[in-house]
Design an enzyme around this catalytic site. Sequence first.
Site, short mmCIF file in Angstrom:
data_model
loop_
_atom_site.label_atom_id
_atom_site.label_comp_id
_atom_site.label_asym_id
_atom_site.label_seq_id
_atom_site.Cartn_x
_atom_site.Cartn_y
_atom_site.Cartn_z
CG ASP A 23 -0.14 4.18 -1.87
OD1 ASP A 23 -0.19 3.55 -0.78
OD2 ASP A 23 0.63 3.88 -2.79
CG HIS A 40 -3.35 3.13 8.12
ND1 HIS A 40 -3.02 3.27 6.79
CD2 HIS A 40 -2.85 1.91 8.48
CE1 HIS A 40 -2.38 2.19 6.36
NE2 HIS A 40 -2.25 1.35 7.37
CG LEU A 134 -19.09 15.16 -1.86
CD1 LEU A 134 -18.60 15.53 -3.27
CD2 LEU A 134 -17.93 15.33 -0.86
C1 IPE Z 1 -3.80 1.04 -3.10
O1 IPE Z 1 -2.68 1.17 -2.31
C2 IPE Z 1 -5.00 0.81 -2.25
C3 IPE Z 1 -5.37 1.91 -1.36
C4 IPE Z 1 -4.83 3.08 -1.31
C5 IPE Z 1 -6.47 1.63 -0.49
P1 IPE Z 1 -1.68 -0.07 -2.07
O2 IPE Z 1 -0.58 0.44 -1.22
O3 IPE Z 1 -2.41 -1.24 -1.56
O4 IPE Z 1 -1.19 -0.36 -3.54
P2 IPE Z 1 0.06 -1.22 -4.04
O5 IPE Z 1 0.05 -2.50 -3.27
O6 IPE Z 1 1.28 -0.40 -3.73
O7 IPE Z 1 -0.15 -1.38 -5.51
C1 IPE Z 2 -2.55 3.52 1.85
O1 IPE Z 2 -1.30 3.66 2.46
C2 IPE Z 2 -3.60 2.98 2.80
C3 IPE Z 2 -3.96 1.58 2.54
C4 IPE Z 2 -3.61 0.89 1.49
C5 IPE Z 2 -4.81 0.92 3.51
P1 IPE Z 2 -0.32 2.44 2.57
O2 IPE Z 2 -0.63 1.71 3.85
O3 IPE Z 2 -0.32 1.61 1.35
O4 IPE Z 2 1.07 3.20 2.71
P2 IPE Z 2 2.44 2.81 2.00
O5 IPE Z 2 2.17 2.75 0.53
O6 IPE Z 2 2.87 1.49 2.57
O7 IPE Z 2 3.35 3.94 2.37
MG MG Z 3 0.68 1.71 -0.40
#
Ligand code: IPE
Ligand code: IPE
Ligand code: MG
Length: 264
Positions: A23, A40, A134
Amino acid sequence: MARVVSDNAEPRALPRHIAITMDGNGRWAAARGLARSAGHKAGLEPVRLCVRECSRLGIGALTLFAFSSENWSRPAEEVASLMGLFLETIDREVNDLDRQGVRLRIIGNRQALSVRLQAQIAAAEQRTAGNSGLNLQVAVSYGGRWDIVQAARALAAECASGALAVAAIDEARFGAALELGALPDPDLLIRTGAERRISNFLLWNLAYAELYFSERLWPDFDAAELACALEFFAGRERRFGHTGAQRGAEAPAGRGAAALKAAP
Ligand code: IPE
Ligand code: IPE
Ligand code: MG
């Protein structure tokens, strides 16, 4: 029994299976005035690093949360760019993964993905299926609740057809019907991006995982931070419901519930 390694220092327990919620990509990009998609993309390097490090350390399994069932609700443009990135990445990385002996599997609701992406996933899985290094699971269109429901449906169908007795459904049987199947449960969950929540990741399988929350945004996750997470894990006393005295003072953190059950 957990593997134990020594990096010229004290031997320490290693997890058999690490799960990571990757995240913070969007915030990483925003802090640089970039589009979220750039975050990403920047998140690929730490993925490569974790695969290399887990392989090097002999950790059996790594499960990465890349796209949740709830992430479909994001703006269409972001979803499209993520799907494009998965397509490109699988294509580009599969050779390298294969060379490293990695066995790649995508977990999640793949019927929600494009036919092209589904085909590419199937080809990559087939290509690496015979590898014995792995076990790498990438969770795409994955939700812990979806996983439990699809397992319940599969078992219900077996019962309805007469192939399975209702009384034969126990935790082992149910767990085997989940996406992670026969893999051991993750011993360690790492979540980057400073949030301390599960966000519908492996709800069943994380029952006894140790939780490591990192302040780092995922694109900034590096070998030093992974080492901190492993150090944290090695320092945990895993009790699985027993008392500390029952557990004994010197058993390593990675020791599993089965080993404890076998203890007097
Ligand atoms: C969790 O991250 C899902 C992934 C990292 C793929 P999110 O950014 O979607 O989670 P929330 O919405 O903050 O809980
Ligand atoms: C995690 O990073 C990747 C996905 C959930 C696809 P985020 O896109 O949620 O990044 P933040 O949390 O908005 O910074
Ligand atoms: Mg996020």
